[in-house]
Design an enzyme around this catalytic site. Structure first.
Site, PDB file in Angstrom:
ATOM      1  N   GLU A 103       1.624 -30.494 -52.464  1.00  0.00           N
ATOM      2  CA  GLU A 103       1.303 -29.478 -53.770  1.00  0.00           C
ATOM      3  C   GLU A 103       0.859 -30.584 -54.945  1.00  0.00           C
ATOM      4  O   GLU A 103       0.918 -30.295 -56.110  1.00  0.00           O
ATOM      5  CB  GLU A 103       3.084 -28.963 -54.305  1.00  0.00           C
ATOM      6  CG  GLU A 103       4.091 -30.146 -54.377  1.00  0.00           C
ATOM      7  CD  GLU A 103       5.336 -29.376 -54.620  1.00  0.00           C
ATOM      8  OE1 GLU A 103       5.364 -28.368 -55.706  1.00  0.00           O
ATOM      9  OE2 GLU A 103       6.285 -29.193 -53.899  1.00  0.00           O
ATOM     10  N   CYS A 154       7.607 -27.185 -52.034  1.00  0.00           N
ATOM     11  CA  CYS A 154       8.118 -28.113 -51.204  1.00  0.00           C
ATOM     12  C   CYS A 154       8.316 -27.769 -49.978  1.00  0.00           C
ATOM     13  O   CYS A 154       8.588 -28.390 -48.908  1.00  0.00           O
ATOM     14  CB  CYS A 154       9.525 -28.797 -51.561  1.00  0.00           C
ATOM     15  SG  CYS A 154       9.114 -29.445 -53.337  1.00  0.00           S
ATOM     16  N   HIS A 179      16.504 -29.916 -48.183  1.00  0.00           N
ATOM     17  CA  HIS A 179      15.095 -30.431 -49.111  1.00  0.00           C
ATOM     18  C   HIS A 179      16.071 -31.055 -50.177  1.00  0.00           C
ATOM     19  O   HIS A 179      16.949 -30.604 -50.816  1.00  0.00           O
ATOM     20  CB  HIS A 179      14.386 -29.218 -49.748  1.00  0.00           C
ATOM     21  CG  HIS A 179      13.701 -29.571 -51.050  1.00  0.00           C
ATOM     22  ND1 HIS A 179      12.666 -30.544 -50.919  1.00  0.00           N
ATOM     23  CD2 HIS A 179      13.801 -29.360 -52.380  1.00  0.00           C
ATOM     24  CE1 HIS A 179      12.172 -30.818 -51.980  1.00  0.00           C
ATOM     25  NE2 HIS A 179      12.724 -29.896 -52.960  1.00  0.00           N
TER      26      HIS A 179
END
Ligand code: CAA
Length: 445
Positions: free
Chosen positions: A83, A120, A244
């Site tokens: 990203e 993500c 995550h």
């Protein structure tokens, strides 16, 4: 059915580090415990002046290819998750392939290349793409290279500044993998959300508090969706739960919610009932507010139970160790969490072969994905040889003034000349811009 999954993993950390307690907290006028205990990050990895998403990704990929003795002909696709891309057209995977072609005989001209975007989450989506490509029989015996690479920098002064990080994880996806096999079953939780985004800007617009709620809501939806295909989950079904990890404190919140969910209607809920009662059921409350208040009270009690704390120490804590040393690596973070757990098991001489992990990925905007992974016989050899400790120990420790310069060097809006802090050796480096404003790289012996 032939197993498909991760055959090799390597990481490359940004070569600088910011000490949040000693260097960042005093300037911010904050208690160091906010960072080390609350947020849970001791150091942020940051890129030196000659590092970026391409160099970190290419360096991780080269380490992986060297360790596995691969040549470009062995690779049928290269997918990059990021990203932090600097080009809306040309994918980072072409730059990385170009770097690797400088040092290997042969080329990647017949490898499919792309770049995936969903905040993500996209590293895990690249794993999916590779898995599906192999399962469809389109890989011609070749493996896929998945590279998750990010410079997770925030605007100076943004609350997210305390969670920054920079690094890359490279993974080889293949049949009969050495490290983990991916489950066919998956669950998704996805909604149009405005929690964290970069509308044509380098640094994110973040609603930090809202982003925490969205992470938890989407993760819960994904778990329910996963259970609808794989059946109910139970804490004992999985040895680790890599999530995550934007920062370990976020995982602490997710873990508590997750534990409540997976112990509902089990013998664990019954065993806890004497001390903290049964879990609140919505049908027993007149209003939603009353029910939510009862849940909050139950969770406060649950957090303090021996059962929860033991499960957390065994199944969650090993997944956040690396993250606490490097900060958020966005697309790579969940893959660091898996690696962190496997390394912890290897160092404690635990035998994991055949055990399962439940992996929870998340991307802002927002989508969570949950799948299971089965640890394979070759896992220990696959993670023991990694130079993670050496990479982290060798990082240059920045003063606050140096950190400000490093942030400026990587700020696309600024033009500043700063001397490198470390000496590159045996790695790809950024050397400047070409005639069409493309970025240029070379390998330094
Ligand atoms: N000792 C121990 N703990 C302390 C403390 C001290 N002295 N001082 C504060 N804390 C605790 C706080 O209680 C808090 O913990 P809880 O949330 O459990 O209550 C924690 O430390 C952080 O403190 P604050 O909430 O006051 O911190 P903040 O408001 O300055 O920033 C943040 C926190 C909003 C998460 C901010 O870092 C941020 O915006 N981060 C970026 C967004 C993000 O990472 N969101 C996560 C979900 S989105 C996602 O996952 C995608 C992604 O990768 C970005």
């Amino acid at each position: 059915m032939t197993a498909v999954g991760i055959d090799a993993i390597e990481l490359w950390s940004g070569k600088l580090r910011l000490d949040l307690a000693e260097t960042f907290a005093p300037v911010k006028g904050e208690d160091p415990g906010k960072y080390t205990k609350g947020i849970g990050i001791e150091y942020s990895s940051l890129p030196d002046v000659y590092e970026d998403i391409v160099t970190m990704g290419a360096n991780a990929a080269k380490q992986l290819m060297d360790r596995k003795g691969l040549t470009p002909e062995d690779i049928g696709r290269i997918d990059v998750a990021t990203e932090s891309a600097f080009d809306n057209s040309k994918p980072v995977s072409t730059y990385i392939a170009g770097c690797l072609e400088q040092v290997y005989d042969g080329d990647f001209h017949h490898a499919n290349k792309g770049e995936r975007k969903f905040a993500c989450l996209s590293g895990t989506q690249c794993l999916d793409d590779a898995y599906n490509w192999i399962r469809a029989g389109r890989n011609r015996g070749r493996a896929a290279l998945v590279i998750a690479t990010d410079t997770a920098l925030y605007e100076r002064g943004d609350p997210g500044e305390a969670t920054q990080g920079a690094g890359a994880v490279a993974m080889l996806i293949d049949e009969e993998p050495d490290i983990v096999a991916l489950s066919t079953e998956q669950g998704y939780g996805s909604a149009d959300e405005t929690d964290f985004l970069k509308p044509n800007q380098q640094f994110p617009s973040v609603d930090g508090k809202r982003s925490i709620q969205v992470y938890l809501a989407r993760m819960r939806e994904a778990l329910e969706d996963y259970e609808s295909v794989a059946g109910d989950t139970h804490p004992e079904d999985f040895v680790y739960f890599p999530f995550h990890t934007p920062y370990p404190g976020m995982v602490r919140k997710a873990a508590l919610l997750g534990y409540r969910h997976i112990t509902r209607d089990t013998e664990i809920e019954d065993a806890l009932a004497d001390d903290i009662g049964m879990q609140p059921r919505e049908e027993n409350y007149e209003t939603r507010e009353d029910y939510e208040e009862a849940i909050r009270a139950y969770m406060d009690e649950l957090k303090g139970t021996r059962q929860y704390q033991e499960w957390y120490e065994q199944a969650i804590e090993p997944t956040i160790q690396v993250s606490g040393q490097v900060g958020n690596w966005y697309t790579a973070s969940v893959h660091l969490a898996r690696l962190s757990a496997l390394r912890a098991a290897a160092s404690e001489d635990v035998d994991l072969a055949g055990e399962k992990m439940l992996v929870g990925s998340y991307g802002s905007g927002a989508q969570a994905e949950i799948h299971a992974e089965t640890v394979r016989d070759g896992w220990r050899e696959g993670v023991e040889g990694l130079d993670v400790d050496a990479q982290l120990a060798d990082r240059y420790d920045l003063s606050f003034e140096e950190y400000e310069l490093v942030h400026d060097v990587h700020n696309h809006q600024k033009e500043v000349e700063v001397e490198e802090f470390t000496q590159p050796e045996g790695e790809f480096v950024f050397t400047g811009w070409g005639r069409m404003n493309e970025r240029r790289y070379e390998y330094v012996e």
